[in-house]
Design a protein around this motif. Structure first.
Motif, short mmCIF file in Angstrom:
data_model
loop_
_atom_site.label_atom_id
_atom_site.label_comp_id
_atom_site.label_asym_id
_atom_site.label_seq_id
_atom_site.Cartn_x
_atom_site.Cartn_y
_atom_site.Cartn_z
N ARG A 20 0.83 -1.21 0.00
CA ARG A 20 0.00 0.00 0.00
C ARG A 20 0.87 1.26 0.00
N ALA A 21 1.92 1.26 0.79
CA ALA A 21 2.81 2.42 0.85
C ALA A 21 3.48 2.68 -0.49
N THR A 22 3.96 1.63 -1.13
CA THR A 22 4.60 1.78 -2.44
C THR A 22 3.59 2.25 -3.47
N LEU A 23 2.43 1.63 -3.49
CA LEU A 23 1.38 2.03 -4.42
C LEU A 23 1.01 3.50 -4.21
N GLY A 24 0.85 3.90 -2.97
CA GLY A 24 0.51 5.29 -2.67
C GLY A 24 1.57 6.27 -3.15
N THR A 27 1.52 6.45 -6.92
CA THR A 27 0.31 7.12 -7.41
C THR A 27 0.44 8.62 -7.24
N TRP A 28 0.92 9.07 -6.08
CA TRP A 28 1.09 10.52 -5.89
C TRP A 28 2.12 11.08 -6.87
N PHE A 29 3.21 10.33 -7.10
CA PHE A 29 4.20 10.77 -8.08
C PHE A 29 3.53 10.96 -9.45
N PHE A 30 2.73 9.99 -9.86
CA PHE A 30 2.04 10.06 -11.13
C PHE A 30 1.09 11.26 -11.17
N LEU A 57 -10.01 6.82 -10.41
CA LEU A 57 -9.25 6.40 -9.23
C LEU A 57 -10.18 6.00 -8.09
N GLY A 58 -11.25 6.74 -7.94
CA GLY A 58 -12.21 6.42 -6.90
C GLY A 58 -12.96 5.12 -7.15
N GLN A 59 -12.93 4.63 -8.37
CA GLN A 59 -13.62 3.38 -8.72
C GLN A 59 -12.67 2.20 -8.92
N LEU A 60 -11.44 2.48 -9.36
CA LEU A 60 -10.56 1.40 -9.79
C LEU A 60 -9.26 1.27 -9.00
N TYR A 61 -9.03 2.12 -8.01
CA TYR A 61 -7.76 2.06 -7.29
C TYR A 61 -7.54 0.64 -6.79
N PRO A 62 -6.38 0.05 -7.01
CA PRO A 62 -6.16 -1.37 -6.75
C PRO A 62 -6.28 -1.80 -5.29
N CYS A 63 -6.05 -0.91 -4.36
CA CYS A 63 -6.17 -1.26 -2.94
C CYS A 63 -7.57 -0.88 -2.46
N LYS A 64 -8.34 -1.86 -2.04
CA LYS A 64 -9.73 -1.61 -1.63
C LYS A 64 -9.80 -0.64 -0.46
N LEU A 65 -8.96 -0.81 0.54
CA LEU A 65 -8.95 0.07 1.70
C LEU A 65 -8.64 1.51 1.29
N CYS A 66 -7.62 1.68 0.48
CA CYS A 66 -7.22 3.01 0.01
C CYS A 66 -8.30 3.62 -0.90
N ARG A 67 -8.91 2.78 -1.73
CA ARG A 67 -9.96 3.24 -2.64
C ARG A 67 -11.14 3.82 -1.86
N GLU A 68 -11.57 3.12 -0.82
CA GLU A 68 -12.68 3.62 0.00
C GLU A 68 -12.30 4.92 0.70
#
Length: 105
Positions: A20-24, A27-30, A57-68
């Motif tokens: 999650r930390a790496t993905l986050g 994502t912010w870099f992008f 992003l609000g619909q497809l973000y790969p991490c369910k917890l982060c997406r919510e």
């Protein structure tokens, strides 16, 4: 990722947190890079595409917890809709969203 396991091990939880930390971070870099390269005078298509990107992003973000969590932030009236009128407005909006997420994590 741990999402489907009832009793994850400590190692699995750590891997999930690291993922999650790496993905986050990536994502912010992008998103900040998108804003930095966004036109000073965007077309209507540019504006629509950025709005669609944020909505997806609000619909497809790969991490369910982060997406919510992200969905809640995107609906927060303090943030308001994506500001797409120019590069500075978009960059500021992404920074505000990033700051809101950071405060809550």
């Amino acid at each position: 990722v741990v999402e489907n396991k009832e009793n994850p091990t400590a190692e699995e939880v750590d891997k999930g947190a690291a993922w999650r930390a790496t993905l986050g971070r990536q994502t912010w870099f992008f998103l900040h890079t998108v804003a930095a390269k966004y036109p000073e005078k965007p077309s209507e298509v540019d504006k629509r595409m950025v709005r669609n990107l944020v909505a997806s992003l609000g619909q497809l973000y790969p991490c369910k917890l982060c997406r919510e969590h992200l969905k809640l932030k995107l609906m927060d009236p303090a943030l308001g809709p994506v500001r797409v009128e120019n590069r500075q407005e978009l960059a500021t909006w992404f920074c505000e969203l990033h700051n809101m997420v950071n405060v809550s994590i």
